[in-house]
Write an enzyme that holds these catalytic residues in place. Structure first.
Site, PDB file in Angstrom:
ATOM      1  N   ASP A  88      -7.300  -6.237   0.455  1.00 13.74           N
ATOM      2  CA  ASP A  88      -8.275  -5.676  -0.478  1.00 13.74           C
ATOM      3  C   ASP A  88      -9.595  -5.604   0.277  1.00 13.74           C
ATOM      4  O   ASP A  88      -9.920  -6.508   1.048  1.00 13.74           O
ATOM      5  CB  ASP A  88      -8.422  -6.553  -1.721  1.00 13.74           C
ATOM      6  CG  ASP A  88      -9.183  -5.813  -2.820  1.00 13.74           C
ATOM      7  OD1 ASP A  88      -9.013  -4.582  -2.943  1.00 13.74           O
ATOM      8  OD2 ASP A  88      -9.962  -6.450  -3.557  1.00 13.74           O
ATOM      9  N   LYS A  92     -12.718   3.193  15.354  1.00 14.61           N
ATOM     10  CA  LYS A  92     -12.970   2.466  14.101  1.00 14.61           C
ATOM     11  C   LYS A  92     -11.998   1.286  13.947  1.00 14.61           C
ATOM     12  O   LYS A  92     -12.405   0.178  13.613  1.00 14.61           O
ATOM     13  CB  LYS A  92     -12.870   3.404  12.898  1.00 14.61           C
ATOM     14  CG  LYS A  92     -13.242   2.664  11.620  1.00 14.61           C
ATOM     15  CD  LYS A  92     -13.177   3.464  10.372  1.00 14.61           C
ATOM     16  CE  LYS A  92     -13.177   2.513   9.185  1.00 14.61           C
ATOM     17  NZ  LYS A  92     -12.740   3.142   7.951  1.00 14.61           N
ATOM     18  N   GLY A 135     -14.037   7.024   2.004  1.00 14.92           N
ATOM     19  CA  GLY A 135     -14.922   6.106   1.280  1.00 14.92           C
ATOM     20  C   GLY A 135     -16.369   6.181   1.758  1.00 14.92           C
ATOM     21  O   GLY A 135     -16.956   7.264   1.866  1.00 14.92           O
ATOM     22  N   TYR A 136     -16.923   5.033   2.094  1.00 10.19           N
ATOM     23  CA  TYR A 136     -18.335   4.930   2.468  1.00 10.19           C
ATOM     24  C   TYR A 136     -18.553   5.110   3.980  1.00 10.19           C
ATOM     25  O   TYR A 136     -19.664   4.877   4.471  1.00 10.19           O
ATOM     26  CB  TYR A 136     -18.894   3.573   2.019  1.00 10.19           C
ATOM     27  CG  TYR A 136     -18.804   3.341   0.519  1.00 10.19           C
ATOM     28  CD1 TYR A 136     -19.832   3.753  -0.322  1.00 10.19           C
ATOM     29  CD2 TYR A 136     -17.693   2.727  -0.057  1.00 10.19           C
ATOM     30  CE1 TYR A 136     -19.759   3.548  -1.702  1.00 10.19           C
ATOM     31  CE2 TYR A 136     -17.611   2.518  -1.437  1.00 10.19           C
ATOM     32  CZ  TYR A 136     -18.641   2.936  -2.244  1.00 10.19           C
ATOM     33  OH  TYR A 136     -18.568   2.739  -3.603  1.00 10.19           O
ATOM     34  N   THR A 195       0.837  -1.196   0.000  1.00 13.52           N
ATOM     35  CA  THR A 195       0.000   0.000   0.000  1.00 13.52           C
ATOM     36  C   THR A 195       0.872   1.246   0.000  1.00 13.52           C
ATOM     37  O   THR A 195       2.027   1.202   0.434  1.00 13.52           O
ATOM     38  CB  THR A 195      -0.939   0.050   1.225  1.00 13.52           C
ATOM     39  OG1 THR A 195      -1.856   1.141   1.071  1.00 13.52           O
ATOM     40  CG2 THR A 195      -0.192   0.220   2.528  1.00 13.52           C
ATOM     41  N   ARG A 196       0.309   2.343  -0.506  1.00  7.13           N
ATOM     42  CA  ARG A 196       0.979   3.648  -0.382  1.00  7.13           C
ATOM     43  C   ARG A 196       0.224   4.508   0.632  1.00  7.13           C
ATOM     44  O   ARG A 196       0.457   5.690   0.752  1.00  7.13           O
ATOM     45  CB  ARG A 196       1.016   4.357  -1.741  1.00  7.13           C
ATOM     46  CG  ARG A 196       1.776   3.556  -2.776  1.00  7.13           C
ATOM     47  CD  ARG A 196       1.926   4.286  -4.095  1.00  7.13           C
ATOM     48  NE  ARG A 196       2.303   3.359  -5.147  1.00  7.13           N
ATOM     49  CZ  ARG A 196       3.519   2.863  -5.318  1.00  7.13           C
ATOM     50  NH1 ARG A 196       4.499   3.227  -4.522  1.00  7.13           N
ATOM     51  NH2 ARG A 196       3.771   1.997  -6.287  1.00  7.13           N
ATOM     52  N   GLY A 236      -1.838   5.468   6.516  1.00 12.18           N
ATOM     53  CA  GLY A 236      -2.753   5.080   7.593  1.00 12.18           C
ATOM     54  C   GLY A 236      -2.770   3.570   7.786  1.00 12.18           C
ATOM     55  O   GLY A 236      -2.795   3.069   8.912  1.00 12.18           O
TER      56      GLY A 236
HETATM   57  P1  ITT Z   1      -4.809   0.835  -1.451  1.00  9.97           P
HETATM   58  O1  ITT Z   1      -4.163   2.006  -2.104  1.00  9.97           O
HETATM   59  O2  ITT Z   1      -4.105   0.381  -0.215  1.00  9.97           O
HETATM   60  O3  ITT Z   1      -5.118  -0.302  -2.397  1.00  9.97           O
HETATM   61  P2  ITT Z   1      -7.570   1.706  -1.688  1.00  9.97           P
HETATM   62  O4  ITT Z   1      -8.223   2.844  -0.982  1.00  9.97           O
HETATM   63  O5  ITT Z   1      -7.390   1.812  -3.169  1.00  9.97           O
HETATM   64  O6  ITT Z   1      -6.215   1.361  -0.915  1.00  9.97           O
HETATM   65  P3  ITT Z   1      -9.076  -0.465  -0.479  1.00  9.97           P
HETATM   66  O7  ITT Z   1      -8.943  -1.840  -0.969  1.00  9.97           O
HETATM   67  O8  ITT Z   1      -8.566  -0.171   0.878  1.00  9.97           O
HETATM   68  O9  ITT Z   1      -8.395   0.408  -1.611  1.00  9.97           O
HETATM   69  O10 ITT Z   1     -10.600  -0.009  -0.522  1.00  9.97           O
HETATM   70  C1  ITT Z   1     -11.365  -0.040  -1.716  1.00  9.97           C
HETATM   71  C2  ITT Z   1     -12.586   0.847  -1.572  1.00  9.97           C
HETATM   72  O11 ITT Z   1     -13.488   0.255  -0.634  1.00  9.97           O
HETATM   73  C3  ITT Z   1     -12.272   2.240  -1.037  1.00  9.97           C
HETATM   74  O12 ITT Z   1     -11.990   3.124  -2.091  1.00  9.97           O
HETATM   75  C4  ITT Z   1     -13.583   2.588  -0.320  1.00  9.97           C
HETATM   76  O13 ITT Z   1     -14.513   3.072  -1.249  1.00  9.97           O
HETATM   77  C5  ITT Z   1     -14.073   1.238   0.196  1.00  9.97           C
HETATM   78  N1  ITT Z   1     -13.586   1.011   1.581  1.00  9.97           N
HETATM   79  C6  ITT Z   1     -12.692   0.076   1.985  1.00  9.97           C
HETATM   80  N2  ITT Z   1     -12.463   0.166   3.304  1.00  9.97           N
HETATM   81  C7  ITT Z   1     -13.210   1.186   3.738  1.00  9.97           C
HETATM   82  C8  ITT Z   1     -13.391   1.795   5.008  1.00  9.97           C
HETATM   83  O14 ITT Z   1     -12.722   1.383   6.088  1.00  9.97           O
HETATM   84  N3  ITT Z   1     -14.216   2.833   5.096  1.00  9.97           N
HETATM   85  C9  ITT Z   1     -14.878   3.290   4.020  1.00  9.97           C
HETATM   86  N4  ITT Z   1     -14.767   2.793   2.794  1.00  9.97           N
HETATM   87  C10 ITT Z   1     -13.940   1.742   2.643  1.00  9.97           C
END
Ligand code: ITT
Length: 200
Positions: free
Chosen positions: A72, A178, A156-157, A8-9, A12
C-alpha cells in the site's frame, strides 16, 4: 518451486517484484490476483499503509493457501501533516482520478513557499503466510513538490514530485530510473531477506 501471490491487478507491479526476486536469485514463481479470479478484493479499512498492506496480504493468503505479498502506498506532504497519505488515490473524491487528485493538491499548496514543499512517497510491503505469520517493511522516496506538473511517464502524483538530488520529476524519469529509487522498489527489495527467512 514455491508459488507466491502479489495482491494487485497492476501488471507493472508484478513485473517489478518479479525482476527483484530474480535479481536476488529467489526461485519463487510470482503471480498476481488475476490468476485467482474468484478471490474478492479486500476493503482497505486500515489507517496506515502497513495496516492496509497486512490486511490485503492476510486476506489473500487465507483465500488462496499461498504466501501472499501486498503493498500500500501514497504521497505524504509535510505541511499537510502526512496527507493525502492513505487517501492518495481518492484525494479529490473519486478513486483513481489521478489528474483531479494532483490538481486539488496543487491548489491546496498554492501559497506554500518552495522551502516548505517537502513530501515523500511511502510504501509498506507485507508478506503473510496461510498460517498467519506476518512481516511488514517500508520504503520512502523523499523529494519536493513542484508548482506545475512536468513529464508524461509514471502515474498518480509522479508529475509533481521531484526526488531529492534530481532536477526532473518522477514522471520525467525512465521506469528503470524510478524503480531504482522508488518507495515501492525499496520496500520490495527489503522483502527479499524476509522471503528468504520465511520461505527458504
Ligand atoms: P493497487 O491496484 O495495486 O492497489 P493502486 O494504484 O490502487 O494499486 P497504490 O497503493 O499503489 O494503489 O497507490 C495509491 C495511490 O498513491 C495512487 O493512486 C497514487 O495516487 C499514489 N501513488 C502511489 N505510488 C505512486 C507512485 O509511484 N507514483 C505516483 N503516485 C503514486
Amino acid at each position: 518451486m514455491t508459488r507466491l501471490i502479489l495482491a494487485t491487478r497492476n501488471p507493472g507491479k508484478i513485473t517489478e517484484l518479479r525482476a527483484i526476486l530474480a535479481e536476488a536469485g529467489l526461485p519463487h514463481e510470482l503471480v498476481g490476483t488475476d490468476a485467482y479470479p474468484d478471490v474478492a478484493d479486500v476493503k482497505e479499512t486500515g489507517v496506515t499503509f502497513a495496516e492496509n498492506a497486512l490486511l490485503k496480504a492476510h486476506s489473500l493468503a487465507r483465500a488462496t493457501g499461498l504466501p501472499a505479498v501486498a503493498d500500500d502506498s501514497g504521497l505524504c506532504v509535510d505541511v499537510l501533516g502526512g496527507a493525502p497519505g492513505i487517501f492518495s488515490a481518492r484525494w479529490a473524491g473519486r478513486h483513481g482520478d489521478d489528474e483531479a487528485n494532483l490538481r486539488l493538491l496543487l491548489a491546496q499548496l498554492a501559497d506554500i513557499a518552495d522551502e516548505h514543499r517537502a513530501a515523500h512517497f511511502a510504501c509498506a510491503a507485507a508478506l503473510a503466510l496461510p498460517d498467519g505469520t506476518e512481516r511488514v517493511v517500508e520504503g520512502r522516496l523523499p523529494g519536493v513538490l513542484r508548482r506545475e506538473p512536468a513529464g508524461t511517464g509514471g502515474f498518480g502524483y509522479d508529475p509533481i514530485l521531484q526526488p531529492e538530488g534530481e532536477s526532473r520529476t518522477c514522471a520525467e524519469l525512465t521506469p528503470e530510473e524510478k524503480n531504482a529509487i522508488s518507495h515501492r522498489g525499496k520496500a520490495f527489495r527489503a522483502l527479499v531477506p524476509v522471503i528468504r527467512e520465511l520461505l527458504g
